[in-house]
Design an enzyme around this catalytic site. Structure first.
Site, PDB file in Angstrom:
ATOM      1  N   ILE A   1      -7.093   2.015 -14.644  1.00 37.17           N
ATOM      2  CA  ILE A   1      -7.001   2.225 -13.204  1.00 37.17           C
ATOM      3  C   ILE A   1      -5.744   1.584 -12.626  1.00 37.17           C
ATOM      4  O   ILE A   1      -5.390   1.844 -11.474  1.00 37.17           O
ATOM      5  CB  ILE A   1      -8.255   1.735 -12.461  1.00 37.17           C
ATOM      6  CG1 ILE A   1      -8.373   0.219 -12.498  1.00 37.17           C
ATOM      7  CG2 ILE A   1      -9.509   2.395 -13.011  1.00 37.17           C
ATOM      8  CD1 ILE A   1      -9.429  -0.313 -11.541  1.00 37.17           C
TER       9      ILE A   1
ATOM     10  N   ALA B   1     -14.124  -2.757  -8.766  1.00 38.02           N
ATOM     11  CA  ALA B   1     -13.662  -1.452  -9.249  1.00 38.02           C
ATOM     12  C   ALA B   1     -14.564  -0.937 -10.361  1.00 38.02           C
ATOM     13  O   ALA B   1     -14.803   0.267 -10.475  1.00 38.02           O
ATOM     14  CB  ALA B   1     -12.226  -1.549  -9.743  1.00 38.02           C
TER      15      ALA B   1
ATOM     16  N   ASN C   1     -14.462   1.798   1.134  1.00 39.87           N
ATOM     17  CA  ASN C   1     -12.997   1.910   1.156  1.00 39.87           C
ATOM     18  C   ASN C   1     -12.518   2.932   2.189  1.00 39.87           C
ATOM     19  O   ASN C   1     -11.321   3.068   2.394  1.00 39.87           O
ATOM     20  CB  ASN C   1     -12.449   2.266  -0.234  1.00 39.87           C
ATOM     21  CG  ASN C   1     -12.642   3.725  -0.586  1.00 39.87           C
ATOM     22  OD1 ASN C   1     -13.640   4.356  -0.200  1.00 39.87           O
ATOM     23  ND2 ASN C   1     -11.706   4.282  -1.334  1.00 39.87           N
TER      24      ASN C   1
ATOM     25  N   ASP D   1     -13.763   5.819  -4.060  1.00 37.25           N
ATOM     26  CA  ASP D   1     -13.222   5.382  -5.355  1.00 37.25           C
ATOM     27  C   ASP D   1     -13.935   6.090  -6.501  1.00 37.25           C
ATOM     28  O   ASP D   1     -13.308   6.477  -7.495  1.00 37.25           O
ATOM     29  CB  ASP D   1     -13.365   3.868  -5.514  1.00 37.25           C
ATOM     30  CG  ASP D   1     -12.375   3.098  -4.658  1.00 37.25           C
ATOM     31  OD1 ASP D   1     -11.295   3.656  -4.367  1.00 37.25           O
ATOM     32  OD2 ASP D   1     -12.662   1.948  -4.298  1.00 37.25           O
TER      33      ASP D   1
ATOM     34  N   GLY E   1      -3.528   5.617 -14.032  1.00 31.59           N
ATOM     35  CA  GLY E   1      -4.360   5.332 -12.875  1.00 31.59           C
ATOM     36  C   GLY E   1      -3.889   5.906 -11.558  1.00 31.59           C
ATOM     37  O   GLY E   1      -4.597   5.816 -10.550  1.00 31.59           O
TER      38      GLY E   1
ATOM     39  N   LYS F   1     -13.297  -4.731   1.272  1.00 31.59           N
ATOM     40  CA  LYS F   1     -14.196  -3.625   0.940  1.00 31.59           C
ATOM     41  C   LYS F   1     -15.675  -3.994   1.076  1.00 31.59           C
ATOM     42  O   LYS F   1     -16.491  -3.169   1.492  1.00 31.59           O
ATOM     43  CB  LYS F   1     -13.911  -3.103  -0.465  1.00 31.59           C
ATOM     44  CG  LYS F   1     -12.585  -2.361  -0.587  1.00 31.59           C
ATOM     45  CD  LYS F   1     -12.433  -1.733  -1.959  1.00 31.59           C
ATOM     46  CE  LYS F   1     -11.141  -0.966  -2.079  1.00 31.59           C
ATOM     47  NZ  LYS F   1     -11.008  -0.279  -3.382  1.00 31.59           N
TER      48      LYS F   1
ATOM     49  N   SER G   1       0.823  -1.213   0.000  1.00 34.35           N
ATOM     50  CA  SER G   1       0.000   0.000   0.000  1.00 34.35           C
ATOM     51  C   SER G   1       0.854   1.260   0.000  1.00 34.35           C
ATOM     52  O   SER G   1       1.806   1.402   0.774  1.00 34.35           O
ATOM     53  CB  SER G   1      -0.924   0.014   1.220  1.00 34.35           C
ATOM     54  OG  SER G   1      -1.634   1.243   1.272  1.00 34.35           O
TER      55      SER G   1
ATOM     56  N   TYR H   1      -1.900   1.362 -11.908  1.00 29.31           N
ATOM     57  CA  TYR H   1      -0.856   2.389 -11.839  1.00 29.31           C
ATOM     58  C   TYR H   1       0.540   1.795 -11.615  1.00 29.31           C
ATOM     59  O   TYR H   1       1.505   2.535 -11.420  1.00 29.31           O
ATOM     60  CB  TYR H   1      -1.168   3.423 -10.754  1.00 29.31           C
ATOM     61  CG  TYR H   1      -1.364   2.859  -9.375  1.00 29.31           C
ATOM     62  CD1 TYR H   1      -0.276   2.592  -8.535  1.00 29.31           C
ATOM     63  CD2 TYR H   1      -2.639   2.596  -8.898  1.00 29.31           C
ATOM     64  CE1 TYR H   1      -0.458   2.075  -7.275  1.00 29.31           C
ATOM     65  CE2 TYR H   1      -2.831   2.082  -7.629  1.00 29.31           C
ATOM     66  CZ  TYR H   1      -1.740   1.824  -6.820  1.00 29.31           C
ATOM     67  OH  TYR H   1      -1.932   1.306  -5.562  1.00 29.31           O
TER      68      TYR H   1
ATOM     69  N   GLY I   1     -14.198  -5.012 -17.779  1.00 26.51           N
ATOM     70  CA  GLY I   1     -14.262  -5.601 -16.447  1.00 26.51           C
ATOM     71  C   GLY I   1     -15.574  -5.314 -15.750  1.00 26.51           C
ATOM     72  O   GLY I   1     -16.204  -4.270 -15.981  1.00 26.51           O
ATOM     73  N   ALA I   2     -15.984  -6.235 -14.886  1.00 24.64           N
ATOM     74  CA  ALA I   2     -17.244  -6.079 -14.149  1.00 24.64           C
ATOM     75  C   ALA I   2     -17.067  -6.420 -12.674  1.00 24.64           C
ATOM     76  O   ALA I   2     -18.006  -6.856 -12.017  1.00 24.64           O
ATOM     77  CB  ALA I   2     -18.327  -6.955 -14.781  1.00 24.64           C
TER      78      ALA I   2
END
Length: 286
Positions: A225, A136, A90, A106, A248, A69, A17, A227, A132-133
């Site tokens: 998204i 995010a 988040n 987010d 991202g 989350k 993180s 990075y 994507g699903a």
């Protein structure tokens, strides 16, 4: 500010993180007596550890990252509108009334990353394509609807998951969510103003996103998204075609702003600027 204000980020794993870098720089910039820490928490201990940090350690709140989350939704006393809409938390805030609120920043972070990009004001709002699903993707799709896109085309390897996302989200009259399988990627990009990758494909250690860009109009924006790396294969290929691209990292930086304001109460909103971006890039592995 005399009393030490504490907050942090909970995840499993958590060593990667970059949030402590972000909040640490802001704490130093404002001269706030505060601390922001990483805490590794296994899924089965998440609820108990969250309450311990808030009630026994006096934390003002925390960020929550994978895989917690969705579990955080069940730990807090109430949800803000974004968290309820997305179904994930988040950011956790210990409020003045004694209750614990779950928030989702987010959506805010993704939206601000686009809105602050050079040339964004010229982007049309006809259609956006989202790859994507997963979790995010839900925040991204909500942000795109809020930004006024008339149609959001959701492409996923399993179309059933894209359909479930569509069914979970309400849209205003005149807007449309279109769930599609990846087999429809080429026609889905025709006439699109924006392409967004919300999957982990392209991330360091993962394979690239195998997606032909030829059908995408040259004036379309492309964002990822991911990075790490800062410029994914998708962004490199898009840039080579002449697309404006948005990496991202800005989403990560912008989503941190509301949490910092809630926990540390700075005299003004913390700035997402070149100094912050450089500090986070310097802390990234490799």
């Amino acid at each position: 500010m005399s009393a030490l204000r504490r907050a942090g980020v909970l995840g499993w794993p958590i060593e990667h993180s970059l949030s402590p870098v972000i909040h640490g720089l802001w704490l130093k910039r404002f001269g706030i007596a505060g601390r922001y820490e990483r805490v590794a928490v296994e899924p089965e201990r998440f609820a108990a550890e969250t309450l311990r940090l808030l009630q026994e350690q006096g934390w003002r709140g925390m960020n929550v990252t994978a895989p917690h989350k969705e579990a955080a939704v069940r730990v807090v006393d109430r949800l803000d509108a974004a968290a309820e809409r997305i179904g994930a938390v988040n950011t956790v805030v210990a409020c003045a009334d004694g209750r614990v609120e779950g928030r989702n920043t987010d959506l805010y972070g993704f939206r601000r990353n686009l809105e602050t990009a050079a040339g964004w004001e010229r982007v049309g709002r006809r259609a956006a394509v989202v790859i994507g699903a997963g979790g995010a993707s839900r925040a991204v799709v909500c942000a795109l609807l809020d930004l006024g896109f008339k149609e959001v085309r959701i492409l996923n390897r399993t179309v059933e998951k894209a359909r479930a996302l569509r069914d979970d989200l309400s849209v205003k009259e005149g807007m449309r969510l279109a769930p599609l399988s990846m087999d429809w990627a080429a026609p889905a990009m025709e006439g699109a103003d924006l392409l967004v990758n919300t999957t982990s494909l392209g991330m360091t250690g993962r394979g690239p996103l195998d997606l032909p860009l030829d059908p995408l109009p040259r004036e379309a924006f492309v964002t990822d998204i991911v990075y790490a790396p800062l410029e994914t294969d998708l962004l490199t290929r898009a840039r080579a075609r002449g697309h404006a691209v948005v990496d991202g990292l800005g989403m990560l930086l912008h989503q941190a702003v509301p949490g910092f304001e809630a926990w540390f109460e700075p005299p003004e909103p913390p700035a997402v600027d070149a100094e912050l971006r450089a500090a986070v890039l310097a802390a990234m592995p490799g």
